[in-house]
Design an enzyme around this catalytic site. Structure first.
Site, PDB file in Angstrom:
ATOM      1  N   PRO A   1      -0.440   8.254  15.672  1.00 51.25           N
ATOM      2  CA  PRO A   1      -0.137   8.696  14.325  1.00 51.25           C
ATOM      3  C   PRO A   1       0.795   7.927  13.450  1.00 51.25           C
ATOM      4  O   PRO A   1       0.283   8.029  12.260  1.00 51.25           O
ATOM      5  CB  PRO A   1       0.095  10.411  14.498  1.00 51.25           C
ATOM      6  CG  PRO A   1      -0.478  10.523  15.731  1.00 51.25           C
ATOM      7  CD  PRO A   1      -0.407   9.384  16.624  1.00 51.25           C
TER       8      PRO A   1
ATOM      9  N   ASN B   1       1.052   5.021  13.337  1.00 51.34           N
ATOM     10  CA  ASN B   1       0.471   3.706  12.885  1.00 51.34           C
ATOM     11  C   ASN B   1      -0.822   3.878  12.036  1.00 51.34           C
ATOM     12  O   ASN B   1      -1.561   2.958  11.811  1.00 51.34           O
ATOM     13  CB  ASN B   1       0.173   2.739  14.066  1.00 51.34           C
ATOM     14  CG  ASN B   1       1.388   2.227  14.663  1.00 51.34           C
ATOM     15  OD1 ASN B   1       2.391   2.026  13.941  1.00 51.34           O
ATOM     16  ND2 ASN B   1       1.323   1.795  15.767  1.00 51.34           N
TER      17      ASN B   1
ATOM     18  N   ASP C   1      -1.688   0.192  20.686  1.00 45.91           N
ATOM     19  CA  ASP C   1      -0.547   1.245  19.966  1.00 45.91           C
ATOM     20  C   ASP C   1      -1.283   2.051  19.134  1.00 45.91           C
ATOM     21  O   ASP C   1      -0.638   2.335  18.029  1.00 45.91           O
ATOM     22  CB  ASP C   1       0.552   0.214  19.747  1.00 45.91           C
ATOM     23  CG  ASP C   1       1.970   1.197  19.863  1.00 45.91           C
ATOM     24  OD1 ASP C   1       1.926   2.215  20.438  1.00 45.91           O
ATOM     25  OD2 ASP C   1       2.843   0.681  18.989  1.00 45.91           O
TER      26      ASP C   1
ATOM     27  N   VAL D   1       0.831  -1.181  -0.020  1.00 45.86           N
ATOM     28  CA  VAL D   1       0.047   0.035  -0.174  1.00 45.86           C
ATOM     29  C   VAL D   1       0.854   1.257   0.043  1.00 45.86           C
ATOM     30  O   VAL D   1       1.683   1.290   0.824  1.00 45.86           O
ATOM     31  CB  VAL D   1      -0.832   0.287   1.227  1.00 45.86           C
ATOM     32  CG1 VAL D   1      -1.952   1.179   1.258  1.00 45.86           C
ATOM     33  CG2 VAL D   1      -1.740  -1.227   1.108  1.00 45.86           C
TER      34      VAL D   1
END
Length: 270
Positions: A110, A112, A107, A56
Site C-alpha cells: 500500500p 507504494n 515490493d 505528482v
C-alpha cells in the site's frame, strides 16, 4: 518536477546506491500511464546520485488504510469496494506492462501505491525490481534483524516487505517470476477486504515463517461484520496461494477477474 536523492546518512552506501540506480533506470524504462516519467539521472556537486521525475500530487493507499484503522472503520467504508478494485486494476495494468518487459516489481504494498486527486493511480519504488535479463544479483550479506519492523522494506540480501512477500521471494528462489507480484497484489487485496494484513506479528522472522507455511483464513472469516463479495474473496485467496502454479497466472488475468467482478457489481447496483 520532483527531485529524489538518497538521505545524507546513506548516500555513500553501495547497497543503497545500487538500489537507487535500479529504481531510476527501471522507472525510466517503463513508460506507462500508471508509472512516473523520469526526466534525468545524474550526480550533484558532491557526486551523489539524484534523479528527477514528474511531480505528482496525491497520497499512498497506506494512508487510507492507517486512517481507517485509527478511526475504527474499514478502509472501504469511505471508498467502497468498487473504487478500491478500480485502484488495484490500474496497479495490475502497470504490472502487466512491466512483466511484458521482463521486470518483476518485488515490493508491491500500500505504501507504494499512490492515488492522485483526479483518479490517477501510480505504482512507485522500483528499487527492488528484478529484470530477467540481468545477471544474478550480488548484494551485501545483511540478514534481517529478528526484531525488525515487518512493515518496512528490508535492506540486504532478502529483499521485500514481510507482509507482502511471496513464499518464493522469502526463500530467494532463483526462478522467481511475475507470479510473485500477483501474490503481493493478493496480500494488498486481503488487507483491503479484511481490514488487516494476512498475518499478525511484531517480528519479521515470525511473519516470514507464517507466510511460507500457513494459509490465512479468508477475509470474510476475519471481518465477519462486513458483507464482503464472495468473488473478491475467491480472487484474493487464489492470488495468495503458496504454490505459484495455483495462483491467478498473470497480472493481465488478474485485471480480467477484477473487471468481471466490477461489471457484475455495476449490473447488480444499477
Amino acid at each position: 518536477v520532483a527531485y529524489k536523492s538518497l538521505l545524507p546518512e546513506i548516500a555513500d552506501d553501495p547497497f543503497e546506491q545500487g538500489r537507487f540506480l535500479r529504481e531510476a533506470r527501471v522507472t525510466a524504462m517503463l513508460q506507462h500511464p500508471n508509472t512516473i516519467p523520469v526526466y534525468e539521472l545524474s550526480r550533484d556537486n558532491r557526486r551523489h546520485y539524484y534523479f528527477t521525475m514528474k511531480l505528482v500530487e496525491g497520497y499512498p493507499l497506506r494512508v487510507v488504510l492507517v486512517h481507517a484503522e485509527a478511526e475504527g472503520t474499514q478502509a472501504v467504508d469511505g471508498y467502497g469496494f468498487h473504487r478500491m478494485v478500480t485502484i488495484l486494476i490500474q496497479v495490475a495494468n502497470a504490472l502487466d506492462y512491466a512483466h511484458s518487459h521482463g521486470v518483476v516489481h518485488r515490493d508491491i504494498k500500500p505504501a507504494n501505491i499512490l492515488m492522485g486527486p483526479f483518479g490517477e493511480v501510480l505504482l512507485l519504488d522500483w528499487g527492488l525490481a528484478k529484470v530477467w535479463s540481468e545477471e544474478p544479483e550480488e548484494l551485501p550479506d545483511m540478514p534481517l534483524l529478528e526484531d525488525g519492523d515487518p512493515s518496512l522494506t528490508a535492506q540486504g540480501k532478502l529483499q521485500g516487505t514481510a507482509h507482502y512477500m511471496s513464499p518464493e521471494q522469502i526463500e530467494e528462489r532463483p526462478s522467481i517470476d511475475h507470479r510473485s507480484d500477483v501474490y503481493s497484489m493478493g496480500a494488498v487485496l486481503y488487507e483491503i477486504l479484511a481490514g488487516q494484513t494476512t498475518f499478525q506479528g511484531e517480528k519479521v522472522n515470525e511473519i516470514l515463517d507464517l507466510v511460507k507455511n500457513v494459509m490465512p483464513p479468508p477475509p470474510s472469516e476475519v471481518a465477519t461484520e462486513r458483507d464482503i463479495p464472495r468473488q473478491l474473496v475467491e480472487i484474493c485467496m487464489r492470488c495468495i496461494a503458496k504454490n505459484p502454479d495455483e495462483r491467478i497466472g498473470t497480472a493481465r488475468r488478474l485485471v480480467a477477474e477484477l473487471r468481471s467482478w466490477r461489471m457484475r457489481w455495476a449490473a447488480e447496483t444499477g
